[in-house]
Design an enzyme around this catalytic site. Structure first.
Site, PDB file in Angstrom:
ATOM      1  N   ARG A 149       0.859  -1.203   0.000  1.00 58.04           N
ATOM      2  CA  ARG A 149       0.000   0.000   0.000  1.00 58.04           C
ATOM      3  C   ARG A 149       0.894   1.253   0.000  1.00 58.04           C
ATOM      4  NH1 ARG A 149      -0.650   4.669   2.423  1.00 58.04           N
ATOM      5  NH2 ARG A 149      -0.483   3.750   4.494  1.00 58.04           N
ATOM      6  N   ASP A 150       1.470   1.595   1.137  1.00 58.22           N
ATOM      7  CA  ASP A 150       2.317   2.795   1.217  1.00 58.22           C
ATOM      8  C   ASP A 150       3.518   2.645   0.285  1.00 58.22           C
ATOM      9  OD1 ASP A 150       3.465   5.166   2.085  1.00 58.22           O
ATOM     10  OD2 ASP A 150       3.159   4.756   4.200  1.00 58.22           O
ATOM     11  N   HIS A 165       4.079   4.696  12.842  1.00 61.95           N
ATOM     12  CA  HIS A 165       4.351   4.584  11.400  1.00 61.95           C
ATOM     13  C   HIS A 165       5.396   5.641  11.050  1.00 61.95           C
ATOM     14  CE1 HIS A 165       2.687   4.240   7.110  1.00 61.95           C
ATOM     15  NE2 HIS A 165       3.313   5.400   7.052  1.00 61.95           N
ATOM     16  N   HIS A 177       8.655   7.150   8.601  1.00 61.90           N
ATOM     17  CA  HIS A 177       9.375   7.170   7.320  1.00 61.90           C
ATOM     18  C   HIS A 177      10.826   7.536   7.622  1.00 61.90           C
ATOM     19  CE1 HIS A 177       6.211   6.706   4.186  1.00 61.90           C
ATOM     20  NE2 HIS A 177       5.455   6.853   5.260  1.00 61.90           N
ATOM     21  N   CYS A 186       3.882   9.125   0.565  1.00 61.53           N
ATOM     22  CA  CYS A 186       2.582   9.639   0.117  1.00 61.53           C
ATOM     23  C   CYS A 186       2.811  10.522  -1.097  1.00 61.53           C
ATOM     24  CB  CYS A 186       1.940  10.446   1.253  1.00 61.53           C
ATOM     25  SG  CYS A 186       0.445  11.294   0.721  1.00 61.53           S
ATOM     26  N   ASN A 190       9.250   4.298   3.845  1.00 61.57           N
ATOM     27  CA  ASN A 190       8.944   3.920   5.230  1.00 61.57           C
ATOM     28  C   ASN A 190      10.188   3.329   5.887  1.00 61.57           C
ATOM     29  OD1 ASN A 190       6.194   3.510   3.757  1.00 61.57           O
ATOM     30  ND2 ASN A 190       5.690   3.470   5.928  1.00 61.57           N
TER      31      ASN A 190
HETATM   32  N1  COA Z   1     -13.012   4.630  -4.573  1.00 59.02           N
HETATM   33  C1  COA Z   1     -13.103   4.786  -5.912  1.00 59.02           C
HETATM   34  N2  COA Z   1     -13.388   5.929  -6.525  1.00 59.02           N
HETATM   35  C2  COA Z   1     -13.624   6.999  -5.743  1.00 59.02           C
HETATM   36  C3  COA Z   1     -13.558   6.908  -4.344  1.00 59.02           C
HETATM   37  C4  COA Z   1     -13.222   5.674  -3.764  1.00 59.02           C
HETATM   38  N3  COA Z   1     -13.101   5.511  -2.456  1.00 59.02           N
HETATM   39  N4  COA Z   1     -13.843   8.118  -3.847  1.00 59.02           N
HETATM   40  C5  COA Z   1     -14.072   8.935  -4.877  1.00 59.02           C
HETATM   41  N5  COA Z   1     -13.932   8.257  -6.031  1.00 59.02           N
HETATM   42  C6  COA Z   1     -14.058   8.758  -7.398  1.00 59.02           C
HETATM   43  C7  COA Z   1     -15.369   9.426  -7.671  1.00 59.02           C
HETATM   44  O1  COA Z   1     -16.297   8.492  -8.135  1.00 59.02           O
HETATM   45  C8  COA Z   1     -14.983  10.420  -8.744  1.00 59.02           C
HETATM   46  O2  COA Z   1     -14.852   9.751  -9.959  1.00 59.02           O
HETATM   47  P1  COA Z   1     -15.235  10.460 -11.350  1.00 59.02           P
HETATM   48  O3  COA Z   1     -14.245  11.597 -11.494  1.00 59.02           O
HETATM   49  O4  COA Z   1     -15.000   9.383 -12.358  1.00 59.02           O
HETATM   50  O5  COA Z   1     -16.628  10.902 -11.198  1.00 59.02           O
HETATM   51  C9  COA Z   1     -13.587  10.862  -8.326  1.00 59.02           C
HETATM   52  O6  COA Z   1     -13.075   9.772  -7.528  1.00 59.02           O
HETATM   53  C10 COA Z   1     -13.575  12.128  -7.524  1.00 59.02           C
HETATM   54  O7  COA Z   1     -14.525  11.980  -6.496  1.00 59.02           O
HETATM   55  P2  COA Z   1     -14.747  13.095  -5.369  1.00 59.02           P
HETATM   56  O8  COA Z   1     -15.773  12.636  -4.423  1.00 59.02           O
HETATM   57  O9  COA Z   1     -14.939  14.451  -6.034  1.00 59.02           O
HETATM   58  O10 COA Z   1     -13.408  12.999  -4.620  1.00 59.02           O
HETATM   59  P3  COA Z   1     -12.184  13.985  -4.604  1.00 59.02           P
HETATM   60  O11 COA Z   1     -11.716  14.352  -5.961  1.00 59.02           O
HETATM   61  O12 COA Z   1     -12.508  15.043  -3.633  1.00 59.02           O
HETATM   62  O13 COA Z   1     -11.084  12.979  -4.003  1.00 59.02           O
HETATM   63  C11 COA Z   1     -10.514  11.160  -2.555  1.00 59.02           C
HETATM   64  C12 COA Z   1     -11.197  12.497  -2.689  1.00 59.02           C
HETATM   65  C13 COA Z   1     -10.246  10.944  -1.073  1.00 59.02           C
HETATM   66  C14 COA Z   1     -11.403  10.101  -3.090  1.00 59.02           C
HETATM   67  C15 COA Z   1      -9.223  11.142  -3.360  1.00 59.02           C
HETATM   68  O14 COA Z   1      -8.491  12.317  -3.143  1.00 59.02           O
HETATM   69  C16 COA Z   1      -8.353   9.953  -3.011  1.00 59.02           C
HETATM   70  O15 COA Z   1      -8.685   8.811  -3.257  1.00 59.02           O
HETATM   71  N6  COA Z   1      -7.169  10.223  -2.465  1.00 59.02           N
HETATM   72  C17 COA Z   1      -6.216   9.190  -2.134  1.00 59.02           C
HETATM   73  C18 COA Z   1      -5.433   9.602  -0.972  1.00 59.02           C
HETATM   74  C19 COA Z   1      -4.361   8.574  -0.648  1.00 59.02           C
HETATM   75  O16 COA Z   1      -4.551   7.383  -0.691  1.00 59.02           O
HETATM   76  N7  COA Z   1      -3.169   9.105  -0.341  1.00 59.02           N
HETATM   77  C20 COA Z   1      -2.068   8.303   0.019  1.00 59.02           C
HETATM   78  C21 COA Z   1      -2.199   7.632   1.338  1.00 59.02           C
HETATM   79  S1  COA Z   1      -2.093   8.685   2.720  1.00 59.02           S
HETATM   80 ZN    ZN Z   2       3.353   6.456   5.207  1.00 56.73          ZN
END
Ligand code: COA
Ligand code: ZN
Length: 321
Positions: free
Chosen positions: A12-13, A202, A204, A235, A244
């Site tokens: 994952r990370d 956790h 890094h 991240c 990490n």
């Molecule tokens: N799984 C799958 N798709 C998702 C989702 C999820 N949990 N949450 C949102 N989406 C999709 C929506 O369907 C939308 O898709 P579309 O553009 O095709 O319509 C798109 O993502 C944007 O959705 P929205 O609700 O507007 O979310 P956002 O743009 O504000 O993004 C997160 C919010 C949290 C979903 C997004 O930023 C994210 O997944 N971030 C990952 C953070 C991460 O893992 N960082 C590293 C670890 S710390």
């Molecule tokens: Zn981390």
């Protein structure tokens, strides 16, 4: 011997920041190999937006095809309700909810203010309703690469708010390696004085303080640690993030000190040595390259000669006396 528990986060990370997609079959083979190494937990993947984290777009398939070993918990990172539904559907053993203690990092990583994240995660906790244990990872708990210092008070306050919602565990994350051992000691003391939740640390190794921070936390009474095989990780939405704490390096250190990590170090090192081929580049971990500290090397040939000469001289001097 004090028992410690390791959670492996490389798939994952570790993978989320890698530039080249790791094929689904490789991810599954790696997780199956890690399942035989003695981990208490493996963070398999995240149920995030595939646009935000394209590397983990195969989360359902990976969760569906791994072989689940008895005694290992398979956890997944979840940012919102949509992610929680996907995680429950995939029969995750734990949901690891995530938000940042830093407002700027939360906006960068999760695209919303912290209060919105808290409200969304509160909804998730209500939806799960005790069906599956919940852990909450608090990012940037030791500092934010965009804001700077984060106060202990701030971390304690967010931890307490989630504790009040009845979560099982909290992971305190040093997202970009800003923590130092003195800060770790103070924060783990304060957290343990206030909370009864399972606490995981956790770290890094961005600035080379990773193992020192693990040691400070162990000595402060913490039993649970995240680590990443080979020291991969970071991240993608935290500027300057890098790997990490390396799992096998941390396990090697703690084993050598006499802690019971529950890990099979030899097997772990075998798996770790496959990591460069999986990601297509060298990895930062050290023990997989050097071997455990008791790995012996043959002495150079002249050592034997010197030793024989010294023996001869001693023998002759004894004869002449
Ligand atoms: N799984 C799958 N798709 C998702 C989702 C999820 N949990 N949450 C949102 N989406 C999709 C929506 O369907 C939308 O898709 P579309 O553009 O095709 O319509 C798109 O993502 C944007 O959705 P929205 O609700 O507007 O979310 P956002 O743009 O504000 O993004 C997160 C919010 C949290 C979903 C997004 O930023 C994210 O997944 N971030 C990952 C953070 C991460 O893992 N960082 C590293 C670890 S710390
Ligand atoms: Zn981390």
């Amino acid at each position: 011997m004090k028992r410690l528990y390791f959670n492996e986060v490389s798939t994952r990370d570790g993978f989320q920041i890698e530039p080249e997609f790791v094929p689904t079959d490789s991810k599954i083979a790696l997780i199956d190999a890690l399942s035989e190494c003695g981990y208490a937990k493996i963070e398999v993947t995240s149920f995030t937006s595939p646009k935000a984290i394209p590397m983990l777009r195969d989360a359902e398939e990976v969760m569906g095809r791994i072989k689940r070993a008895l005694g290992v918990e398979y956890t997944v990172l979840v940012p919102n309700l949509r992610g929680a539904e996907r995680a429950l559907e995939s029969r995750a053993d734990e949901l690891n909810l995530v938000m940042s203690v830093s407002e700027t990092h939360n906006l960068a990583n999760l695209r919303m203010p912290r209060e919105h994240s808290f409200a969304a995660l509160t909804q998730v906790i209500k939806r799960v309703d005790g069906q599956t244990p919940i852990n909450v990872s608090l990012s940037c708990a030791f500092g934010c690469p965009m804001e700077g210092g984060v106060t202990q008070q701030e971390v304690l306050q967010w931890a307490q708010r989630f504790a009040d919602l009845g979560v099982r565990g909290l992971t305190i994350c040093d997202t970009t390696g800003m923590a130092h051992p003195g800060q770790v000691s103070r924060l783990v003391d304060a957290l343990q004085a206030k909370l009864t939740q399972q606490l995981t640390l956790h770290f890094h190794n961005t600035r080379g303080m990773g193992l020192a921070n693990v040691l400070a936390a162990v000595q402060g009474g913490i039993e649970r640690f995240d680590g990443s095989l080979g020291g991969l990780g970071g991240c993608p939405y935290a500027p300057g993030a890098s790997g990490n704490v390396c799992s096998e390096d941390a396990v090697h250190m703690l084993d050598a000190m006499g802690y019971d990590t529950g890990m099979a170090l030899d097997r772990l090192l075998q798996v770790a040595r496959e990591m460069p081929a999986i990601v297509g580049h060298d990895v930062p971990g050290q023990v997989a390259k050097a071997g455990p500290s008791m790995t012996l090397h043959p002495a150079p040939a002249y050592v034997a000669e010197r030793r024989a000469n010294a023996d001869l001289k001693l023998h002759n001097s004894m004869l002449s006396n």
